[in-house]
Design a protein around this motif. Structure first.
Motif, PDB file in Angstrom:
ATOM      1  N   VAL A   2       0.972  -1.131   0.076  1.00  0.00           N
ATOM      2  CA  VAL A   2      -0.090   0.265  -0.271  1.00  0.00           C
ATOM      3  C   VAL A   2       0.664   1.031   0.201  1.00  0.00           C
ATOM      4  O   VAL A   2       2.024   1.652   0.535  1.00  0.00           O
ATOM      5  N   SER A   3       0.323   2.510  -0.915  1.00  0.00           N
ATOM      6  CA  SER A   3       1.025   3.667  -0.927  1.00  0.00           C
ATOM      7  C   SER A   3       0.318   4.662  -1.202  1.00  0.00           C
ATOM      8  O   SER A   3      -1.173   4.285  -1.601  1.00  0.00           O
ATOM      9  N   PRO A   4       0.557   5.634  -1.329  1.00  0.00           N
ATOM     10  CA  PRO A   4      -0.313   7.089  -1.614  1.00  0.00           C
ATOM     11  C   PRO A   4      -1.262   6.486  -2.574  1.00  0.00           C
ATOM     12  O   PRO A   4      -2.423   6.743  -3.119  1.00  0.00           O
ATOM     13  N   GLN A   5      -0.020   6.346  -3.809  1.00  0.00           N
ATOM     14  CA  GLN A   5      -0.476   5.689  -5.577  1.00  0.00           C
ATOM     15  C   GLN A   5      -1.919   5.181  -4.971  1.00  0.00           C
ATOM     16  O   GLN A   5      -2.382   5.256  -5.806  1.00  0.00           O
ATOM     17  N   ILE A   6      -1.664   3.910  -4.755  1.00  0.00           N
ATOM     18  CA  ILE A   6      -2.085   2.365  -4.236  1.00  0.00           C
ATOM     19  C   ILE A   6      -3.912   3.285  -3.297  1.00  0.00           C
ATOM     20  O   ILE A   6      -4.539   2.865  -4.153  1.00  0.00           O
ATOM     21  N   LEU A   7      -3.389   3.841  -2.897  1.00  0.00           N
ATOM     22  CA  LEU A   7      -5.007   4.972  -2.527  1.00  0.00           C
ATOM     23  C   LEU A   7      -5.235   5.325  -2.792  1.00  0.00           C
ATOM     24  O   LEU A   7      -6.564   5.503  -3.115  1.00  0.00           O
ATOM     25  N   ALA A   8      -4.590   6.435  -4.125  1.00  0.00           N
ATOM     26  CA  ALA A   8      -5.291   7.264  -5.122  1.00  0.00           C
ATOM     27  C   ALA A   8      -6.051   6.648  -5.687  1.00  0.00           C
ATOM     28  O   ALA A   8      -6.957   6.494  -6.476  1.00  0.00           O
TER      29      ALA A   8
END
Length: 346
Positions: free
Chosen positions: A180-186
């Motif tokens: 999980v990363s900021p881009q995956i969250l986005a």
């Protein structure tokens, strides 16, 4: 995925359904954490957990009627079907092994509890690769496990996260592309954007006439920017994905029609509206957004006019990362009855 890993992973799943102690669905471990969200995949080859990611809608669609979710305009891209996120503490892994060993002697199970417990202990207790369930690191990290995007649980790509739970120290980023990363969250937030139903206003409403321009428009109060924030509690990770309408595409449902503009793409106006409402005195004007049908529809039928809004998508995050994601589309079909203009000869 190796057979050994498959057994280890399945062993972590099954006690949640079978074991009569802490690993019962909804049960608690000694430190009060729940094990009840874990579940096996359809193939039984990986362990997945219900994602802890939470989303919040910002702005827009309250009171605007029905909503839907975007489809990517780029057919080669979709939001992620799965990722890895923090899931189990050391005490939870230890409790799972104890729960397995407790089922020995139950009907039809025999000594399977010890067999599976031994398999788990090889991975999480005996130093291959973990020792004593990492209990000496309690509070210093978590075992990460696969989480499935609830919007895409039937997507075959949801099986791509097939690793058994692995340890990650607090504050560290695992060397795993699907962590999980900021881009995956986005990208997950992209799936959660509740865009309004594309129900266009038309004049004339109901039936129209052959060779009579039909004006089409969208209400600026309904079609406006909307965003969703996805965050993972306890990690400080958060991303906000924003959708902004940019155009409306009109497909009249037949080749016997002329659209305005000719491309059928009606751009958004400066005030946020699309097209222009019809007003008295404009009967001879060409609508900025609309259609003229050149042939009547069947006596008992109608043309399926499809109206599709394109949304520009961007994202920001708490880490400063951000950018654009593929444009999204959402549309609806409305039946349009087209009649011949009746004339009377004297």
């Amino acid at each position: 995925m190796s057979r050994r890993n498959s057994i280890v992973v399945t062993a972590l799943v099954l006690p949640l359904a079978l074991a009569p102690t802490a690993a019962h669905a909804g049960g608690k471990t000694g430190d009060g954490a729940s094990l009840g969200d874990a579940q096996g995949s359809r193939q039984g080859k990986n362990i997945t957990v219900e994602t802890k990611v939470r989303t919040t809608v910002n702005g827009g669609t309250a009171g605007s009627g029905r909503t839907g979710n975007l489809s990517s305009a780029d057919s080669s891209w979709t939001p992620p079907a799965c990722w890895y996120e923090p899931a189990f503490s050391p005490k939870e892994i230890e409790a799972t092994v104890k729960a397995w060993r407790s089922i020995n002697g139950l009907p039809f199970l025999g000594s399977i509890g010890d067999f599976v417990g031994d398999m788990l202990d090889q991975r999480y207790k005996e130093g291959k690769p973990y020792k004593d369930y990492n209990l000496d690191k309690q509070g210093e990290g978590m075992f990460w496990a696969a989480a499935v995007n609830p919007n895409r649980k039937d997507d075959p790509e949801a099986m791509a996260c097939d690793k058994p739970p692995f340890w990650v120290d607090n504050g560290q980023t695992p060397a795993e592309p699907l962590a999980v990363s900021p881009q995956i969250l986005a990208e997950y937030a992209y799936d959660e954007l509740p865009v309004p139903d594309t129900e266009i206003a038309m004049a004339p409403a109901g039936a129209t006439k052959v060779n009579l321009p039909t004006w089409i428009w969208l209400d600026k109060a309904k079609f406006k920017k909307i965003s969703v924030t996805a965050s993972l509690p306890g990690t400080g990770l958060s991303a906000t994905t924003t959708a902004e309408p940019v155009s409306l595409h009109i497909d009249p449902g037949t080749g016997d029609a002329q659209t305005y503009p000719a491309s059928g793409d009606c751009e958004i106006n400066g005030d946020g509206s699309i097209g222009e409402p019809y007003a008295a005195g404009k009967a001879d004007d060409t609508p900025p957004c609309g259609v003229t049908y050149l042939r009547a529809s069947a006596a008992d039928g109608a043309y399926p006019l499809q109206a599709t809004v394109t949304w520009k998508i961007s994202w920001t995050s708490t880490t400063g990362e951000g950018g654009n994601l593929p444009e999204g589309t959402f549309g609806a079909t409305q039946d349009v009855t087209v009649q011949e203009i009746q004339s009377v000869n004297r």
